[in-house]
Design a protein around this motif. Structure first.
Motif, PDB file in Angstrom:
ATOM      1  N   LEU A 198      32.446  49.668  14.183  1.00 32.07           N
ATOM      2  CA  LEU A 198      31.443  48.927  13.430  1.00 32.07           C
ATOM      3  C   LEU A 198      32.140  47.992  12.450  1.00 32.07           C
ATOM      4  N   SER A 199      31.610  46.795  12.322  1.00 33.10           N
ATOM      5  CA  SER A 199      32.133  45.867  11.324  1.00 33.10           C
ATOM      6  C   SER A 199      31.570  46.275   9.959  1.00 33.10           C
ATOM      7  N   PRO A 200      32.181  45.801   8.871  1.00 33.47           N
ATOM      8  CA  PRO A 200      31.676  46.151   7.537  1.00 33.47           C
ATOM      9  C   PRO A 200      30.223  45.721   7.299  1.00 33.47           C
ATOM     10  N   GLU A 201      29.756  44.719   8.048  1.00 36.64           N
ATOM     11  CA  GLU A 201      28.385  44.232   7.871  1.00 36.64           C
ATOM     12  C   GLU A 201      27.358  45.045   8.645  1.00 36.64           C
ATOM     13  N   GLU A 202      27.793  45.924   9.527  1.00 40.15           N
ATOM     14  CA  GLU A 202      26.871  46.689  10.361  1.00 40.15           C
ATOM     15  C   GLU A 202      26.548  48.036   9.727  1.00 40.15           C
ATOM     16  N   HIS A 203      25.279  48.418   9.834  1.00 38.21           N
ATOM     17  CA  HIS A 203      24.806  49.689   9.293  1.00 38.21           C
ATOM     18  C   HIS A 203      23.933  50.363  10.339  1.00 38.21           C
ATOM     19  N   ILE A 204      23.894  51.687  10.292  1.00 37.70           N
ATOM     20  CA  ILE A 204      23.087  52.453  11.233  1.00 37.70           C
ATOM     21  C   ILE A 204      22.064  53.255  10.445  1.00 37.70           C
ATOM     22  N   CYS A 205      20.821  53.213  10.903  1.00 36.02           N
ATOM     23  CA  CYS A 205      19.774  54.041  10.284  1.00 36.02           C
ATOM     24  C   CYS A 205      18.682  54.291  11.321  1.00 36.02           C
ATOM     25  N   ALA A 206      17.861  55.265  11.035  1.00 33.98           N
ATOM     26  CA  ALA A 206      16.718  55.561  11.901  1.00 33.98           C
ATOM     27  C   ALA A 206      15.665  54.461  11.722  1.00 33.98           C
ATOM     28  N   LEU A 207      14.803  54.310  12.717  1.00 35.11           N
ATOM     29  CA  LEU A 207      13.780  53.270  12.663  1.00 35.11           C
ATOM     30  C   LEU A 207      12.878  53.438  11.443  1.00 35.11           C
ATOM     31  N   ASP A 208      12.486  54.679  11.121  1.00 32.26           N
ATOM     32  CA  ASP A 208      11.612  54.870   9.959  1.00 32.26           C
ATOM     33  C   ASP A 208      12.320  54.486   8.664  1.00 32.26           C
ATOM     34  N   THR A 209      13.629  54.690   8.583  1.00 32.79           N
ATOM     35  CA  THR A 209      14.383  54.268   7.403  1.00 32.79           C
ATOM     36  C   THR A 209      14.428  52.750   7.315  1.00 32.79           C
ATOM     37  N   PHE A 210      14.628  52.081   8.465  1.00 35.24           N
ATOM     38  CA  PHE A 210      14.635  50.623   8.478  1.00 35.24           C
ATOM     39  C   PHE A 210      13.288  50.061   8.021  1.00 35.24           C
ATOM     40  N   ILE A 211      12.200  50.642   8.514  1.00 31.78           N
ATOM     41  CA  ILE A 211      10.861  50.189   8.124  1.00 31.78           C
ATOM     42  C   ILE A 211      10.646  50.407   6.633  1.00 31.78           C
ATOM     43  N   GLU A 212      11.075  51.554   6.114  1.00 34.55           N
ATOM     44  CA  GLU A 212      10.940  51.824   4.680  1.00 34.55           C
ATOM     45  C   GLU A 212      11.744  50.813   3.854  1.00 34.55           C
ATOM     46  N   MET A 213      12.953  50.497   4.284  1.00 32.97           N
ATOM     47  CA  MET A 213      13.763  49.507   3.564  1.00 32.97           C
ATOM     48  C   MET A 213      13.098  48.136   3.606  1.00 32.97           C
ATOM     49  N   ALA A 214      12.549  47.766   4.765  1.00 31.03           N
ATOM     50  CA  ALA A 214      11.876  46.472   4.895  1.00 31.03           C
ATOM     51  C   ALA A 214      10.664  46.413   3.969  1.00 31.03           C
ATOM     52  N   ASP A 257      46.830  50.969  10.946  1.00 31.26           N
ATOM     53  CA  ASP A 257      46.223  50.544   9.673  1.00 31.26           C
ATOM     54  C   ASP A 257      44.700  50.472   9.749  1.00 31.26           C
ATOM     55  N   PHE A 258      44.099  51.035  10.808  1.00 32.55           N
ATOM     56  CA  PHE A 258      42.642  50.981  10.964  1.00 32.55           C
ATOM     57  C   PHE A 258      41.942  51.765   9.859  1.00 32.55           C
ATOM     58  N   THR A 259      40.968  51.134   9.258  1.00 34.22           N
ATOM     59  CA  THR A 259      40.055  51.783   8.327  1.00 34.22           C
ATOM     60  C   THR A 259      38.672  51.312   8.719  1.00 34.22           C
ATOM     61  N   GLY A 260      37.766  52.242   8.925  1.00 36.53           N
ATOM     62  CA  GLY A 260      36.431  51.816   9.289  1.00 36.53           C
ATOM     63  C   GLY A 260      35.638  52.919   9.929  1.00 36.53           C
ATOM     64  N   ARG A 261      34.560  52.513  10.588  1.00 34.05           N
ATOM     65  CA  ARG A 261      33.638  53.456  11.208  1.00 34.05           C
ATOM     66  C   ARG A 261      33.581  53.204  12.696  1.00 34.05           C
ATOM     67  N   VAL A 262      33.432  54.289  13.436  1.00 31.39           N
ATOM     68  CA  VAL A 262      33.349  54.222  14.891  1.00 31.39           C
ATOM     69  C   VAL A 262      32.126  55.025  15.327  1.00 31.39           C
ATOM     70  N   VAL A 263      31.352  54.457  16.234  1.00 32.78           N
ATOM     71  CA  VAL A 263      30.197  55.150  16.806  1.00 32.78           C
ATOM     72  C   VAL A 263      30.588  55.620  18.199  1.00 32.78           C
ATOM     73  N   LEU A 264      30.293  56.869  18.493  1.00 32.68           N
ATOM     74  CA  LEU A 264      30.574  57.430  19.812  1.00 32.68           C
ATOM     75  C   LEU A 264      29.269  57.769  20.509  1.00 32.68           C
ATOM     76  N   LEU A 308      41.283  59.446  19.089  1.00 26.12           N
ATOM     77  CA  LEU A 308      40.796  58.082  18.946  1.00 26.12           C
ATOM     78  C   LEU A 308      42.002  57.174  18.773  1.00 26.12           C
ATOM     79  N   HIS A 309      42.199  56.295  19.711  1.00 23.15           N
ATOM     80  CA  HIS A 309      43.360  55.404  19.689  1.00 23.15           C
ATOM     81  C   HIS A 309      42.995  54.100  18.979  1.00 23.15           C
ATOM     82  N   VAL A 310      43.425  54.005  17.726  1.00 23.40           N
ATOM     83  CA  VAL A 310      43.189  52.812  16.920  1.00 23.40           C
ATOM     84  C   VAL A 310      44.524  52.400  16.313  1.00 23.40           C
ATOM     85  N   LEU A 311      44.567  51.211  15.776  1.00 24.06           N
ATOM     86  CA  LEU A 311      45.783  50.734  15.132  1.00 24.06           C
ATOM     87  C   LEU A 311      46.114  51.613  13.929  1.00 24.06           C
TER      88      LEU A 311
END
Length: 73
Positions: free
Chosen positions: A44-60, A24-31, A19-22
């Motif tokens: 992914l930016s710090p504001e972005e999160h990944i979850c399954a649809l059922d998890t999103f519905i449960e959080m909502a 000083d890179f710290t963070g998350r990458v989706v492949l 993975l070619h990153v700078l």
């Protein structure tokens, strides 16, 4: 830019990815991997999160968020 190579240490196939990153890179990458090959990657930016649809519905529901379904018919 990603480079990849299938190797077989022992009997289990492994996908090695460079993975070619700078430096000083710290963070998350989706492949997105298809048939053992990386098709795309995205940081992914710090504001972005990944979850399954059922998890999103449960959080909502936990937040008492109401989602109204609309139709464009």
């Amino acid at each position: 830019m990603l480079s990849q190579q299938n190797v077989n240490p022992g009997s289990r196939p492994v996908l090695n990815i460079d993975l070619h990153v700078l430096p000083d890179f710290t963070g998350r990458v989706v492949l997105y991997i298809e048939n053992g090959k990386v098709q795309c990657d995205r940081q992914l930016s710090p504001e972005e999160h990944i979850c399954a649809l059922d998890t999103f519905i449960e959080m909502a529901r936990d937040m008492e968020l109401r989602i109204k379904e609309t139709s464009n018919a």
